[in-house]
Enzyme design. Structure first.
Site, PDB file in Angstrom:
ATOM      1  N   THR A   4      -0.540  -2.846   3.565  1.00  0.00           N
ATOM      2  CA  THR A   4       0.414  -1.659   2.909  1.00  0.00           C
ATOM      3  C   THR A   4      -1.084  -1.189   1.424  1.00  0.00           C
ATOM      4  OG1 THR A   4       0.615  -3.597   1.669  1.00  0.00           O
ATOM      5  CG2 THR A   4       2.806  -2.731   3.666  1.00  0.00           C
ATOM      6  N   SER A  58       1.280  -8.842  -6.268  1.00  0.00           N
ATOM      7  CA  SER A  58       2.237  -7.780  -4.059  1.00  0.00           C
ATOM      8  C   SER A  58       1.491  -6.564  -5.499  1.00  0.00           C
ATOM      9  CB  SER A  58       3.081  -8.036  -4.314  1.00  0.00           C
ATOM     10  OG  SER A  58       3.589  -7.325  -5.388  1.00  0.00           O
ATOM     11  N   LYS A  59       1.458  -5.480  -4.622  1.00  0.00           N
ATOM     12  CA  LYS A  59       0.844  -4.419  -5.235  1.00  0.00           C
ATOM     13  C   LYS A  59       2.253  -4.038  -5.975  1.00  0.00           C
ATOM     14  CE  LYS A  59       0.974  -0.742  -2.103  1.00  0.00           C
ATOM     15  NZ  LYS A  59       1.441  -0.832  -1.820  1.00  0.00           N
ATOM     16  N   GLN A  60       3.178  -3.721  -5.401  1.00  0.00           N
ATOM     17  CA  GLN A  60       4.577  -3.695  -6.787  1.00  0.00           C
ATOM     18  C   GLN A  60       4.525  -4.471  -7.651  1.00  0.00           C
ATOM     19  OE1 GLN A  60       4.726  -4.537  -2.864  1.00  0.00           O
ATOM     20  NE2 GLN A  60       4.937  -2.633  -2.258  1.00  0.00           N
ATOM     21  N   GLY A 101       2.254  -5.409  -9.730  1.00  0.00           N
ATOM     22  CA  GLY A 101       1.128  -4.399 -10.885  1.00  0.00           C
ATOM     23  C   GLY A 101      -0.982  -5.532 -10.299  1.00  0.00           C
TER      24      GLY A 101
END
Ligand code: GLU
Length: 302
Positions: free
Chosen positions: A15, A244-246, A248
């Site tokens: 992801t 997580s990527k979400q 930052g």
């Protein structure tokens, strides 16, 4: 198979590229395998295709290579393994452990509301079991595991977190094996593949701890062995949630792997190897500290 018989794996979902948090899981699984004299495999968990980012899997593999974490076999891609998941589902259906489900989200919410359960307060309420005893003419949308077939609580011991217990039927309910959109659920894919790859030890982030009982229930229903489990601490974002990527997390730069590897090692409580930037040399120096911090204490205690 090595003399130790240990087989470990790192199983990223593509992801996004690896960041400080996911690198910790990769490093921990690699070190545990090497410290046991075992094999280390990589599996690309690309079953949830809407969440997969094009190019992310290739980038993850390049990042691992840059860190000198090299799998002992060619990586397995879950997107190529649908036939195996179907065969497992067929076995579960034939043994009465799985059933088709016609319920939409709204159906489930309505049944829960009728039973006085407020979905708002807890988004992860157990499925109420509506289709356990038949579809009553409605079309199948998804397939679920019947967790009532083995209702006693699942007890297991995580190497670091210690003894765990979960009553899967009450706490999780009949979970999905194949989703209404036709995609395979993580739980089924992970259990089928861990067994197919001969994985003996699962080392992964603490966010997956409460998935383990579901996986054990599935292993039992399929007659598969249960590996050992070690869930390692998460790297948290500023708000306290998992990085997580979400929220930052930025991918680490595979052209300069040493700083990212050092940070990951520090998260695992391993001493900073002060000099040198060669990833293979850094990894080699952490194997003994890993053994002292993550293997020896738990071997003596239990
Ligand atoms: N693919 C999962 C993830 O990236 C990890 C699965 C596992 O280690 O069991 O969160």
């Amino acid at each position: 198979m090595t003399a130790s018989g240990y087989v470990g794996r790192f199983a990223p979902s593509p992801t996004g590229a690896l960041h400080a948090g996911s690198l910790v899981a990769a490093l921990a699984s690699w070190l545990d395998a090497r410290a046991h004299g075992g094999r280390w495999l990589v599996r690309i968990e690309d079953v949830d295709t809407p969440r997969c980012v094009p190019g992310a899997a290739e980038r993850i593999l390049a990042q691992l290579e840059a860190c000198a974490m090299r799998p002992d076999e060619a990586p397995v891609w879950q997107s190529t393994r649908g036939d195996h998941y179907q065969a497992a589902l067929d076995r579960l259906l034939a043994s009465g452990n799985a059933y088709p489900c016609a319920c939409s989200r709204q159906d489930i919410a309505r049944t829960q509301a009728e039973r006085g359960i407020d979905r708002q307060r807890n988004a992860a309420l157990p499925y109420p079991g509506t289709c356990r005893h038949g579809l009553h003419g409605r079309p199948a949308r998804a397939w679920r595991l019947d967790t009532g077939r083995d209702p006693s609580p699942v007890r297991w011991t995580d190497r670091a977190a210690g003894p765990q217990s979960q009553a899967v039927e009450q706490e999780v309910g009949d979970f999905v094996l194949r989703r209404a959109d036709g995609l395979w659920a993580y739980q089924l894919a992970v259990v089928v593949d861990d067994a197919a790859q001969g994985v003996t030890h699962v080392v992964r982030g603490l966010d997956l701890l409460d998935n383990t009982p579901r996986q054990i229930v599935l292993q039992r229903a399929l007659g598969l062995p249960t590996p050992g489990y070690l869930h390692t601490p998460l790297v948290l974002a500023e708000g306290g949630e998992k990085l997580s990527k979400q929220n930052g997390a930025t991918p680490f730069d595979e052209r300069r792997p040493a700083p990212a590897l050092r940070e990951a090692a520090a998260r695992l409580g391993l001493p900073d190897s002060t000099s040198g930037d060669d990833p293979a040399a850094l990894l080699a120096r952490w194997i003994e500290p890993w053994r002292k911090a993550w293997i020896a204490p738990f071997t003596i205690a239990r």
